[in-house]
Structure formats: structure tokens, C-alpha cells
Motif scaffolding. Structure first.
Motif, PDB file in Angstrom:
ATOM      1  N   ARG A   9       0.841  -1.193   0.000  1.00  0.00           N
ATOM      2  CA  ARG A   9       0.000   0.000   0.000  1.00  0.00           C
ATOM      3  C   ARG A   9       0.881   1.251   0.000  1.00  0.00           C
ATOM      4  O   ARG A   9       1.828   1.346   0.759  1.00  0.00           O
ATOM      5  CB  ARG A   9      -0.909  -0.007   1.217  1.00  0.00           C
ATOM      6  CG  ARG A   9      -1.868   1.177   1.247  1.00  0.00           C
ATOM      7  CD  ARG A   9      -2.903   0.970   2.319  1.00  0.00           C
ATOM      8  NE  ARG A   9      -3.802   2.111   2.380  1.00  0.00           N
ATOM      9  CZ  ARG A   9      -4.880   2.160   3.138  1.00  0.00           C
ATOM     10  NH1 ARG A   9      -5.194   1.129   3.881  1.00  0.00           N
ATOM     11  NH2 ARG A   9      -5.644   3.224   3.161  1.00  0.00           N
ATOM     12  N   ALA A  11       1.837   5.045   0.837  1.00  0.00           N
ATOM     13  CA  ALA A  11       1.503   6.095   1.801  1.00  0.00           C
ATOM     14  C   ALA A  11       1.145   7.363   1.053  1.00  0.00           C
ATOM     15  O   ALA A  11       1.927   7.865   0.254  1.00  0.00           O
ATOM     16  CB  ALA A  11       2.689   6.343   2.727  1.00  0.00           C
ATOM     17  N   ASP A 334      -3.772   0.913  10.055  1.00  0.00           N
ATOM     18  CA  ASP A 334      -4.185   2.264   9.684  1.00  0.00           C
ATOM     19  C   ASP A 334      -4.428   3.054  10.967  1.00  0.00           C
ATOM     20  O   ASP A 334      -5.079   2.571  11.903  1.00  0.00           O
ATOM     21  CB  ASP A 334      -5.478   2.233   8.874  1.00  0.00           C
ATOM     22  CG  ASP A 334      -5.297   1.617   7.492  1.00  0.00           C
ATOM     23  OD1 ASP A 334      -4.145   1.316   7.130  1.00  0.00           O
ATOM     24  OD2 ASP A 334      -6.307   1.433   6.790  1.00  0.00           O
ATOM     25  N   GLU A 341      -4.268  10.769   8.251  1.00  0.00           N
ATOM     26  CA  GLU A 341      -4.423   9.327   8.121  1.00  0.00           C
ATOM     27  C   GLU A 341      -3.108   8.698   7.668  1.00  0.00           C
ATOM     28  O   GLU A 341      -2.571   9.043   6.618  1.00  0.00           O
ATOM     29  CB  GLU A 341      -5.539   9.001   7.133  1.00  0.00           C
ATOM     30  CG  GLU A 341      -6.925   9.458   7.608  1.00  0.00           C
ATOM     31  CD  GLU A 341      -8.019   9.103   6.621  1.00  0.00           C
ATOM     32  OE1 GLU A 341      -7.714   8.459   5.604  1.00  0.00           O
ATOM     33  OE2 GLU A 341      -9.176   9.479   6.888  1.00  0.00           O
ATOM     34  N   PRO A 343      -1.382   5.156   6.658  1.00  0.00           N
ATOM     35  CA  PRO A 343      -1.717   3.776   6.299  1.00  0.00           C
ATOM     36  C   PRO A 343      -0.832   2.754   7.015  1.00  0.00           C
ATOM     37  O   PRO A 343       0.318   3.047   7.378  1.00  0.00           O
ATOM     38  CB  PRO A 343      -1.455   3.734   4.790  1.00  0.00           C
ATOM     39  CG  PRO A 343      -1.317   5.146   4.355  1.00  0.00           C
ATOM     40  CD  PRO A 343      -0.800   5.896   5.535  1.00  0.00           C
ATOM     41  N   SER A 346       3.337   2.085   7.007  1.00  0.00           N
ATOM     42  CA  SER A 346       4.098   3.326   6.849  1.00  0.00           C
ATOM     43  C   SER A 346       5.235   3.396   7.857  1.00  0.00           C
ATOM     44  O   SER A 346       5.117   2.934   8.991  1.00  0.00           O
ATOM     45  CB  SER A 346       3.186   4.538   7.053  1.00  0.00           C
ATOM     46  OG  SER A 346       2.184   4.596   6.064  1.00  0.00           O
TER      47      SER A 346
END
Length: 780
Positions: A9, A11, A334, A341, A343, A346
Motif C-alpha cells: 500500500r 503512503a 491504519d 491518516e 496507512p 508506513s
């Protein structure tokens, strides 16, 4: 929210620069120009990390750095919350190489069998806490006492080498060598292996936190590999004699008891990590502290004149310019930080040095103040279950360094120089620290007694008892009936600290070894003087008698404070101020302030005779018919039941115990939290240890369970467990040792908390209060 880490994912960055076309990350994420330019390897960051990220701390406390690939967090509350929650914010990347090593360097490391595993710094639960508990004992204040003579001896020997030279590079000639030698002794490294390990330790830091160029990486890898192999050989040598005093020998003995907790690979990794942790951070912290103190000549003179200030000066140096600039964490799910926010997966760079300059936590945060009362709230040692185990060893060394230099070289000064730092994200200290002095002025040339230490070194967080300031008595006025009014001014003519109505100071009573609290009764707007009024208590413990008999104009006193645990609510619609006898001192300042603010107020003042009622004439002139006077020998008494008290009224009272007891009885019919009381004395001294019971305290943030013995205070038990808690009076009077309660019933014994505050069961004073049952849970 997702609890799983998704490494694929991306950031995202929530910040946009609306002033123009924003730069972009490689994935097209728009970001603020300053965030795009953030580079902790730049000289500006190395010189002053808090200043470098001031814009973020003030405007955008969380931002994404595309150059680093990290989210950067800059505010105190956010960073403390991250340290507190090591499940959401894993320390697993704390020792990850900030600059990936190339294949050639990796081959070199592999050739040495380099296999650095998790250590206390970067280990997750459930593995971390069992190891921490198993290896903690050598770091407790009691265990560290045995190292003080060795540190003192080393510091003296090294200073001897250059004391008559008139100039020195403190980093090269003492600050690098002594902490490393201490670290090796603490670990238990044999003398014959110390020189070799000295050579290798710097390479480990560059390998992990630095940015070596590709052509430098192989050379660094060679040194790290040799460091790893040699550390393993030394560890094997230690196994042949595991009964020594070193931490590694202690770990070897613990391995027999807990083989699944203290493993071979763990000991090998801790051998390397321990040398770096105990050496470089202390060396850098001491260099930073001396640089900072010499850049603030008045602070340097203050600790030279009064070495009792050194422990708190150490804390302020660690806060203002510590050796730890930042730590790193990995978000395991998260999460939202300051509305941003983040994720799962990170990486976070938490800039602790920025947190230490956060105005929301430290008033006048940029100001260097060695008397700052909350200096030890700094996050330089981290917080919670991963707080630095060696913090008190570092504090002890820094105190001994400062104590030696203030005795032997009080006249030293910084030489002309530009300070340089080894570029890295996390650890910082000047590469050189050049000083100069006139050897003819060395105090020891005329007085060898300066070679003897002047004060005891405090192991652990400093007590507020040591944060004193010298003041001069400008006037002593006898106000009749055994009352004396004393005015105080700073010794050098500088303004005294600002204070608010209800504040008190602690006065050290000469050589009696005691100090007493006295409320300030002058005008808070007058910055040049403090005024106290003292009643001579003939059956007292000696403080008031000493002030009456020994204090004359021109005398030099030492005071602490001011502090305020009896603060006037300046938003109140109406206040009733009640004083008995000498209790008028804080009430008088409150009445003055209420009048200035236009609050509806009335003052009730009781005394035995008018002659005994200090400040009476001034109060009458200032407050007119708002002042009600009750005099025993005139048969007038205050009827507390007749007071008009409603939901909009706050009542403040100070005076004799019988008066306050009567008020508390009447106050049961008033709205909750209406009555605020300032006590003269505490009944803590009546505690009978034979009638107490032991109880356990779970420290939620630290992951520890501490047992408080029947004959022990909670404060003492916490200190013994290496947990920092501030304190001052230790009599349940001042409120400085307050801790947050999460679970369990408290047996309150202080005179600080109100009835409602006690019933809420969310706060307690560690110096005197206890558990009603067998267990408490605290936010520590």
C-alpha cells in the motif's frame, strides 16, 4: 481500520501547497514544498533539528517526506502517544539501515557471519518485555552506585592530562574516551579487549543511521564485520568467567535461568548494541551540554556557584539540545495522528528533539533554563516500555563531567569554531568541542580542595529539591505578634520569575537542612521582588524560628519555585476568600487579582487580635467594605454557615487546621468542587508502617508490575524500578508527584486533591497515597 500491515500500500500525502504548482513524489502525491525539501542529512538539520522542523511543529505536525520515504511527526503529545502504544507503532525498524547497503558491502558483512538480531531497542512484544525484565537489575539506581567511583576516577585522570595546557578539544581528549571506557566496564569487557572494541564502535553507528557513499560502504562493512566477530570472541571469553560484575556476565547467568528468553544470538547482538548505546549517546549528550552551558555564561556561572543545580541542568540540556534527534517506528495498522491518516505499513520518523521544544508542553520552550521544573519531561530517553534502560547511567556520567569541569575549569570558555556533526537521522553531537582558558587561573593551583567532589551525584530523575536560586534579603520588617515580613530580590538584579496568586516558594533555612514553604503575598506585577510573611511558631520544626532569628537585610538565601497548587480560577463569576491568621498571605494576592479582573469577591479575615493580623491595614485600604474582619478578643467570629455560596461561587481558604476542618464540614452542603484549601501542614508523618499492607502497581505504559512494600512509599518503589517520577516536598503538600490512576481504589493521604478529585479516583500523589486493595494500575 485495518489491523494488518499491507507492504504494497502506498503512503498518501494529505498536504497541498496552494501557492503554486506543487512538487510531486514518484507516485504523483502532491506535497508541501517544505515537506518535499525535508532532508535530515542536511547541515541545517544536523545543526539544530528542532529549528529545522519548527514550521511543521507549528503548522503541519505530521507530513510525508518523499526524500526519506517516511512520515515525520514533530509534536510532543503525538510522539509520546506513539511511544506509549508500541503495538500500533512497532519499534522493529528503529535499527533498520536508513541507507540501504549495496551488494558488495552485503557480501563483506556475510563473510564475517554478521547476523545482528533484535535487541531491546527494536524488539516487538511478546518477546521484548520478558527480556527487558530479565536484564533490568544492573540498571537500577542501587546497582549503578558501584560505578560512580570508577567514573569519577576516569574523569579526573583525563582532565589531569590537559588541565595546564590552556586549550583542549573536549571531544577528542575526554568526552569520547571516558564514556566508551565506562560502557565497556559496565558491559564487563576485559581490559585487554577494550582498545580493539573502541576502534570498531563508530562504524556500527554510520552503518545504521548514516548515509555513507557507495565507495565508503565497503570500508564501513569491513569494520562492522570485524566488530561483530570480535564481539563474539569477547563474549565467549566472558562465558569462561560469568561471575563478574558486568551486564553481559549478568546476562550469561540469566541465560542459565531463562534460556528461551536470553539466547546466544541475543547476547551477541546486545554486546554490540550495548557498546554503541552506552557510549556514543552519552559522549554526544555531554558535548552538547557543555557547548550549551558555555553558550549561556550565566547558566554556567550558576552551576559553578551552586553544583546542586547540576542534575536539573543535565535534564534541561537533554531537553534543549539532547543527543537523540529522532527515533523510528512502523505503523502496524491504519491510524490517525493529528488528523492525518497514516496507512498500515508506513514508516515514521518521530523527531523527539522537536517534541522537546514544543511550546504546548514546555513554556518558553526555546529558552534555556536550568531551573525549569518540568525539564525531565523530555522525550530524549523515549517513553514507556522501550524507554532507555541506560538513562540513569548517562545521567550519572553527565553529572560527574559537569561537576569536575565546574570545579577545575570554571573559567573555561568556547574557542572560535564552527561546529560540525556526522550526518545521520538520529544521533547528534559535535565532532569537536574546542575550549580555552588561562592555566594561571586554575583554582587547584591555590586550593587543592577543589579536587574533591562538592556534592553527591543523584542517580535517577532529579528532585525539585535541587532547583534553587539565590536571592538577597532586601528588607525585614517586624509586623508585631511574632510576624516578620521579608522581601527578596535576585542577587544579580535580574527579574524574578513571574508568579500567580496562590503561589508559594520554598526557603532553604540556612544550614539547618530543612526547607519550608511560604506563600507569596506581594504584588504579582512587581517582577523585582518576592514578599513573604512568616509567623514564628515556637513549637515548630525550626524553619520559622530560623527565619526570625537569623535572617537580616543583605543575607543570601536559596529558594525554590514559585509553584502554584492553589490557583485562583480567573473565570469564576464570584469568589469568597477566607483566611485565618497567617493564612492571609495567599488570600491577599488572590483578592488583589480578583479586584483587577472585576470579579465579584469578598474577603473574610479572622485573627486572635488586630495586632496579630498582618496586612490588615493594606487590605482595608485596598478592598474597603469587601473585607470582613473577625477578631477573637473582640468576640467577633465568622459564621461559615451564613456564607452565600451557589453554583457560580468559588471559595478559597487558608488558615489553621481547626478553621479548615470546620469549613470542610459546612462545605458538604455546597455544590461540588466549590471549596479549595491551602494547608500549612500534612499528617503524612503519622503513618504507621506496621499497619500498612503491600500492594502491586501495574505500570501500563512501561509494561512493568512493581511491588510496593508495607514500609515503602509508592514514589520510592517507582524510583527503585528505574521509573521517573518528579517530586518535591514528599509530604503530600505540593502535588508535584501526581500520577494518573487507570484502575484500582486509592487510599488518598495528600492534602492537595479536592473531595471530588479523590472520588474520581483518577489521580494520586505517589509520595504518600497508597492502594486500598492489593493492586493499582497507573499511566506510567
Amino acid at each position: 481500520m485495518s489491523d494488518a500491515i499491507n507492504p504494497n500500500r502506498t503512503a498518501s500525502c494529505p498536504f497541498h501547497d496552494n501557492t503554486g504548482s506543487p512538487p510531486s513524489t514518484s507516485d504523483g502525491c502532491p506535497i508541501n514544498h517544505r515537506a518535499a525539501d525535508f532532508d535530515p542529512f542536511e547541515d541545517a538539520y544536523q545543526q539544530d533539528p528542532p529549528e529545522y522542523v519548527r514550521w511543521a511543529r507549528e503548522q503541519q505536525p505530521v507530513f510525508y517526506s518523499p526524500k526519506l520515504g517516511y512520515w515525520v511527526v514533530t509534536r510532543f503529545d503525538d510522539i509520546k502517544a506513539i511511544f506509549r502504544d508500541n503495538m500500533t507503532f512497532s519499534p522493529s525498524i528503529a535499527l533498520e539501515k536508513i541507507t540501504p547497503t549495496g551488494p558488495e558491502a552485503n557480501e563483506v558483512l556475510a563473510s564475517y557471519g554478521y547476523a545482528m538480531s533484535r535487541t531491546l531497542v527494536n524488539e516487538d512484544e511478546p518477546a521484548h518485555m520478558p527480556r527487558r525484565r530479565a536484564l533490568m537489575e544492573p540498571f537500577t539506581p542501587e546497582a549503578l552506585e558501584r560505578h560512580k567511583p570508577m567514573v569519577r576516577r576516569l574523569v579526573r585522570q583525563y582532565v589531569d592530562r590537559f588541565i595546564n595546557d590552556g586549550k583542549a578539544d573536549l571531544v577528542d581528549q575526554i568526552l569520547w574516551e571516558v564514556p566508551l571506557t565506562v560502557a565497556l566496564h559496565f558491559l564487563g569487557v576485559p581490559e585487554e579487549d577494550m582498545d580493539t572494541l573502541r576502534k570498531y564502535s563508530i562504524a556500527h553507528t554510520v552503518n545504521t543511521w548514516g548515509r555513507p557513499k557507495p565507495e565508503e560502504q565497503v570500508e564501513v562493512a569491513q569494520a562492522v564485520g570485524k566488530f561483530w566477530r570480535f564481539a563474539g570472541n569477547v563474549l565467549e571469553k566472558m562465558r569462561s568467567n560469568p561471575n563478574g560484575h558486568g551486564w553481559m556476565q549478568y546476562g550469561i547467568r540469566k541465560q542459565k535461568e531463562l534460556p528461551e528468553v536470553v539466547t546466544d544470538s541475543y547476547l551477541h547482538s546486545m554486546m554490540m548494541a550495548g557498546i554503541v548505546a552506552a557510549h556514543e549517546t552519552t559522549a554526544n549528550a555531554t558535548a552538547n551540554a557543555l557547548k550549551l552551558l558555555l553558550q549561556h555564561p550565566q547558566a554556567w556561572r550558576d552551576i559553578c556557584d551552586d553544583p546542586r543545580l547540576i542534575p536539573n541542568a543535565v535534564e534541561e540540556c537533554l531537553r534543549h539540545n539532547g543527543s537523540i534527534a529522532a527515533w523510528r517506528r512502523l505503523a502496524t495498522r491504519d491510524v490517525t495522528i493529528s488528523g492525518v491518516e497514516i496507512p498500515a505499513g508506513s514508516k515514521l520518523l518521530i523527531v523527539t528533539s522537536s517534541a522537546n521544544r514544543d511550546e504546548r508542553q514546555f513554556a518558553g520552550a526555546d529558552l534555556f533554563d536550568i531551573r525549569r521544573e518540568n525539564a525531565s519531561d523530555h522525550l530524549t530517553f523515549g517513553y514507556g516500555s522501550h524507554q532507555c534502560m541506560g538513562k540513569n547511567l548517562a545521567r550519572m556520567e553527565m553529572q560527574i563531567f559537569l561537576e569536575a569541569f565546574t570545579r577545575r575549569l570554571p573559567h573555561m570558555r568556547l574557542a572560535e569554531q564552527r561546529f560540525s556533526y556526522v550526518p545521520n537521522t538520529s544521533f547528534r553531537g559535535p565532532e569537536h568541542l574546542l575550549i580555552e582558558w588561562d592555566p594561571a587561573l586554575n583554582p587547584e593551583r591555590n586550593d587543592l580542595s577543589v579536587l574533591r567532589p562538592r556534592t553527591a551525584v543523584r542517580i535517577g530523575e532529579p528532585s525539585a529539591h535541587a532547583i534553587s536560586r539565590p536571592v538577597v534579603v532586601t528588607s525585614v520588617i517586624y509586623a508585631g505578634a511574632d510576624i516578620v515580613r521579608v522581601k527578596l530580590a535576585s542577587r544579580d538584579g535580574r527579574p524574578l520569575p513571574r508568579w500567580t496568586p496562590g503561589s508559594h516558594i520554598d526557603v532553604e533555612c540556612g544550614d539547618t537542612g530543612i526547607s519550608r514553604q511560604y506563600s507569596l503575598c506581594g504584588n504579582p506585577a512587581e517582577a523585582e521582588t518576592f514578599e513573604i510573611a512568616v509567623l514564628k511558631e515556637h513549637d515548630s520544626r525550626g524553619g520559622s524560628v530560623w527565619l526570625h532569628d537569623a535572617v537580616k537585610p543583605g543575607a543570601l538565601l536559596h529558594i525554590r519555585g514559585p509553584r502554584n497548587h492553589f490557583r485562583l480560577d480567573e473565570t469564576a463569576q464570584r469568589v469568597v476568600l477566607i483566611a485565618g491568621g497567617i493564612g492571609i498571605t495567599p488570600i491577599s494576592a488572590m483578592a488583589r487579582r480578583a479586584k483587577e479582573l472585576g470579579i465579584d469577591y469578598e474577603v473574610h479575615f479572622s485573627g486572635r487580635t488586630r495586632a496579630s493580623m498582618v496586612l490588615l491595614d493594606e487590605l482595608s485600604a485596598l478592598h474597603g467594605d469587601r473585607l470582613r474582619v473577625y477578631v477573637s478578643d473582640e468576640d467577633t467570629r465568622n459564621d461559615f454557615s451564613a456564607l452565600r455560596v451557589d453554583d457560580a461561587t468559588q471559595v478559597y481558604a487558608c488558615g489553621p487546621a481547626n478553621m479548615l476542618d470546620a469549613l470542610e464540614q459546612i462545605a458538604t452542603n455546597w455544590p461540588d468542587n466549590t471549596l479549595k484549601i491551602e494547608h500549612f501542614v500534612s499528617s503524612i508523618g503519622t503513618r504507621d508502617p506496621d499497619r500498612e499492607h503491600a500492594f502491586d502497581v501495574e505500570l501500563k505504559d512501561s509494561g512493568l508490575v512493581v511491588t510496593v512494600a508495607a514500609d515503602q512509599t509508592l514514589l520510592a518503589a517507582l524510583r527503585q524500578a528505574n521509573v521517573d517520577v518528579q517530586s518535591d516536598c514528599e509530604e503530600g503538600l505540593c502535588g508535584s508527584c501526581e500520577v494518573r490512576v487507570l484502575a484500582g481504589e486509592v487510599d488518598h493521604r495528600d492534602v492537595v486533591l479536592t473531595k471530588t478529585e479523590r472520588q474520581s479516583n483518577t489521580r494520586m500523589m505517589a509520595c504518600c497515597s497508597r492502594a486500598q486493595g492489593t493492586r493499582l494500575t497507573l499511566e506510567l
